[in-house]
Write an enzyme that holds these catalytic residues in place. Sequence first.
Site, PDB file in Angstrom:
ATOM      1  N   SER A 175      -9.663  -0.920   7.106  1.00 56.73           N
ATOM      2  CA  SER A 175      -9.038  -0.728   5.800  1.00 56.73           C
ATOM      3  C   SER A 175      -8.337  -1.946   5.212  1.00 56.73           C
ATOM      4  CB  SER A 175      -8.053   0.441   5.869  1.00 56.73           C
ATOM      5  OG  SER A 175      -8.752   1.652   6.039  1.00 56.73           O
ATOM      6  N   SER A 205      -9.280   1.441   3.214  1.00 58.82           N
ATOM      7  CA  SER A 205      -8.512   2.273   2.310  1.00 58.82           C
ATOM      8  C   SER A 205      -7.438   1.491   1.539  1.00 58.82           C
ATOM      9  CB  SER A 205      -7.828   3.396   3.114  1.00 58.82           C
ATOM     10  OG  SER A 205      -6.927   2.866   4.082  1.00 58.82           O
ATOM     11  N   LYS A 209       0.842  -1.192   0.000  1.00 58.01           N
ATOM     12  CA  LYS A 209       0.000   0.000   0.000  1.00 58.01           C
ATOM     13  C   LYS A 209       0.883   1.249   0.000  1.00 58.01           C
ATOM     14  CE  LYS A 209      -3.865   1.822   2.801  1.00 58.01           C
ATOM     15  NZ  LYS A 209      -4.700   1.512   4.006  1.00 58.01           N
TER      16      LYS A 209
END
Length: 443
Positions: free
Chosen positions: A180, A156, A81
């Site tokens: 997330s 996310s 990420k």
Amino acid sequence: MAITWSNMTAADLGREIGKGRINPVELTEFFLDKIAGHALAPRIFARLTPARARGEAMGAASRAKAGQRRGVLDGVPLSWKDLFDTAGTATEAGSALLKGRIPARDAEVLEVATRGGTICLGKTHMSELAFSGLGLNPITATPPCINDERAVSGGSSSGAAASVAWGMAPAAVGSDTGGSVRIPAAWNDLVGLKTTHGRLSLQGVVPLCELFDTVGPLAHSVEDCALIMAALEGRAPADLGGCSLSGTRLLVLETVALDDLRDRPAKGFDDALARLSRAGAHITHAAIPEVAEAMRLAAILFTAEAYGIWEATVEAAPQKMFSRILDRFRSGAQIAAKDYVAGWRRLHVLRRIWAEKVAGYDAVLVPTSPILPPDAQRLMTDDAYYVSENLLALRNTRIGNLMGTCGLTLPTSQPSCGISLMGAAMGEERLLRLGIAAERALA
């Protein structure tokens, strides 16, 4: 489905490397080529690290040839990420506010995983500054859901999940502040592990709310999650042998988590409960009223800390932000210090009550998300829809963050519908053993 490298588990790829059947250099080139040739890749990867990946793969290949592999995942590529610092490569956390931000060193978890032999393919798109459970990001890119390209993939860690689901990485590393890891894992039919706050290092991880932020893997299997967590921590992985659901005690949380369930998530959850029961688990339903009180504290605790961390950066150039994320940050400016302090003091009390009430159970069960992945275009054009769907997406997962648990989401019989198992703080090994038995029952 034909078995190819793109849909094998990270563990199986690692075992094939150990047997000499897969060369890490060829494996890395396979995934780099897959990304380069995939039409959706620009919506999933923010940037690649091909030179780094090839160098790491050559090292892994040499160790494999010499019989000196550092673990099962030595030579296996992962995506990361875009909030994990990567030395010499931009780390922008999905925001124009951080454009051109190039850290000098890796995040600690990336350093540790690299020493263990994993290969960094590149950085994946995400919700802006990690402050949304949907994965919608008009500033950089909105990754697609595996079950509907028009829908968001969950946030996310949106690109993290998409990179694995679309076969561009064997597994991914994401973060979880309010859901997330678990939301995008569930919406893309993956396994996602939320670790306990403080279990894995946050050094070099772009923060959202440092008192809630956690690091965790998204993968095809519970075994993969166990191996990746161990790689991030630099420890031996949990022993997953001999696991069974027979005689386990599981609690279905009735407070908040079952409200307003959409049809398919409800069907997936009910079917999962039936399968777990048939596999030998004893399932009890109960309300825990303290959960509702804790949920009311979320708007104070999350937004106040997020704005406290980001105020100077946000207010220096608010025009660069997605307006809905900006509004969410700014809502934290209205929180009084006395309310924030009182909120944390009360949450510590509620966490103790929770721990006492669930102590006799092996895990607490909830539907990972009460909704399905929403349509990206409607989210862009309908403000009320965006707000309602974002809050619902995060609702059930946030229970685990508020109560300080670890958590594991598993796919159910319904696409984009997961079931979450919440375990005791720092109880990841026990949760993973329970999870691998549950995974077999749900398959």
